[in-house]
Design an enzyme around this catalytic site. Structure first.
Site, PDB file in Angstrom:
ATOM      1  CG  ASP A   1     -20.659  64.359 114.941  1.00 50.32           C
ATOM      2  OD1 ASP A   1     -20.976  65.538 115.161  1.00 50.32           O
ATOM      3  OD2 ASP A   1     -21.485  63.436 114.894  1.00 50.32           O
ATOM      4  CD  GLU A   2     -23.345  68.247 112.546  1.00 45.07           C
ATOM      5  OE1 GLU A   2     -23.773  69.022 111.681  1.00 45.07           O
ATOM      6  OE2 GLU A   2     -24.094  67.645 113.313  1.00 45.07           O
TER       7      GLU A   2
END
Length: 403
Positions: A111-112
């Site tokens: 998620d990053e």
DNA sequence: TCTGGGGTCCTAGGACCC
DNA sequence: TCTGGGGTCCTAGGACCC
């Protein structure tokens, strides 16, 4: 020339994504607006908080704590199960979108990611405007919010994206380090975890600024290399480049917490076989071979120990991995009831030197390889459950241990 | 109704070699 | 007639991240 780095971080990723999935399936409420968490299954002894909503966070719920504990803080807490398949789908959508602007993207986790804006600024203009644009487009097109951090290196970009959430853009340029970062608690610094923070506080370092102004030689003598790195971070220094498409794993591992403690060898074997199948398949999908095979055991007292073996010739065969793992297991298990078993492949290599050792049967090896290929093809076509090694099938591992 | 899973990196100690 | 020192490889364990 100063670099311009962006860090894009999905807000409460697992919870936001589950909220989308539920809405898609007709669930009436948006769980992002409730006291809600994503948590593992307590019956399977995986009952920890994986993600929390903003309001659950405000009531003190933290990632990693037990669901039991979280409920004490927040009695109306609603718990939802993770869906990793859907998370991967959303993750892919996000990275596909960001890749439309530049190939200089480093995926840092599901998620990053980091994005090097230095060389595309002339195309898209001011980085702050660009950050707002992607933040808003992601919300509009994909349905979830992100934070975007901007800095002159990865560390500062990452620290910036962590400032105030959700749905925000922050900068942490070189000249802002003292005013924006130094006042933060030492625990907030990337790389300072739950073991190191108390040690730092003990020597009077309570904020990031305290560390930045502390004598480097003292820090280095206490914390060695980690000390130098965290001191550099506290001063906002980080030279590491954004490395695109970093898909080159250094190791592959798979572990499982058993629903019930394992008490004898015969119960352990099918679990080890299932793990060997999983890591073996990942290894072959990455077209690699492993030199090191390691077994990991966690006993009922939460004591962890491991045992590893370096092979003379790397392998990618499930049968090899299984046989070595069984030997390691038998050599190392101290007979205490087992809570978790893990299997790790390390020292991966892309080339198979294929040095058959002098006493090994060449034909046998070739047969193993072609059998393995056939199995993999069937698994890819019909799903991994189509073929189960006899030992796994006999004990019905899924039913007995994982339900 | 205690305590997930998949990774990376570092360190210390022992074996071994010259 | 007694224990140097540098270097490399391997293993186990631990810290940290998301």
């Amino acid at each position: 020339m100063k670099r311009i780095i962006l860090h894009v971080d999905v807000n409460n990723a697992f919870l936001s994504w589950t909220a989308l999935l539920l809405l898609k399936e007709g669930y009436k409420e948006d769980i992002r607006k409730l006291d809600a968490i994503i948590g593992g299954d307590e019956d399977k002894r995986r009952g920890v908080v994986l993600a929390k909503s903003t309001s659950a966070k405000k009531k003190g719920v933290v990632t990693g704590e037990t669901l039991y504990n979280a409920r004490k803080k927040c009695p109306n807490l609603q718990t939802f199960s993770p869906n990793y398949h859907f998370y991967q789908e959303m993750s892919n959508k996000l990275f596909t979108y960001l890749s439309s602007f530049t190939p200089d993207i480093e995926q840092f986790s599901i998620d990053e990611c980091f994005l090097d804006y230095t060389h595309i600024k002339h195309l898209y203009g001011d980085e702050l405007k660009f950050a707002y644009k992607i933040k808003d487009e992601i919300k509009e097109k994909l349905g979830f919010t992100v934070n975007v951090g901007i800095g002159n290196n990865k560390l500062c970009a990452k620290m910036a994206s962590d400032f105030e959430k959700p749905d925000r853009v922050h900068t942490l340029y070189e000249e802002e380090i003292k005013t924006k970062m130094w006042l933060l608690a030492i625990e907030d610094l990337y790389g300072v975890g739950r073991k190191t923070a108390p040690k730092l506080r003990k020597i009077g370092i309570n904020t990031i600024g305290d560390l930045a102004n502390f004598d480097l030689s003292k820090i280095s003598s206490i914390f060695k290399k980690q000390g130098l790195e965290m001191w550099r971070f506290s001063n906002g220094k980080d030279d590491s480049p954004v490395i695109p498409n970093e898909t080159d794993n250094k190791c592959i591992s798979n572990s499982t917490t058993l629903a019930k403690n394992i008490l004898n060898r015969n119960e352990a074997y099918p679990v080890i076989m299932a793990l060997a199948e999983n890591v073996g398949l990942s290894l072959r999908q990455q077209k690699k071979y492993a030199y090191v095979i390691a077994i990991q055991i966690r006993d009922k007292y939460f004591h962890n120990y491991s045992h590893q073996k370096k092979l003379d010739n790397p392998t990618n065969l499930t049968s090899d991995i299984y046989n070595v793992a069984i030997k390691l297991f038998n050599d190392t298990w101290d007979e205490e009831p087992i809570r978790l078993i893990g299997l790790r492949l390390d020292k991966l290599t892309a080339v198979n030197p294929y040095q058959i050792s002098l006493f090994e049967e060449v034909e046998e090896k070739e047969m193993d390889t072609s059998l393995q290929e056939t199995i993999d093809i069937l698994k890819n076509k019909y799903g991994s459950k189509i073929i189960r090694n006899a030992v796994t099938k006999e004990s019905a591992i899924k039913k007995k241990y994982q339900k």
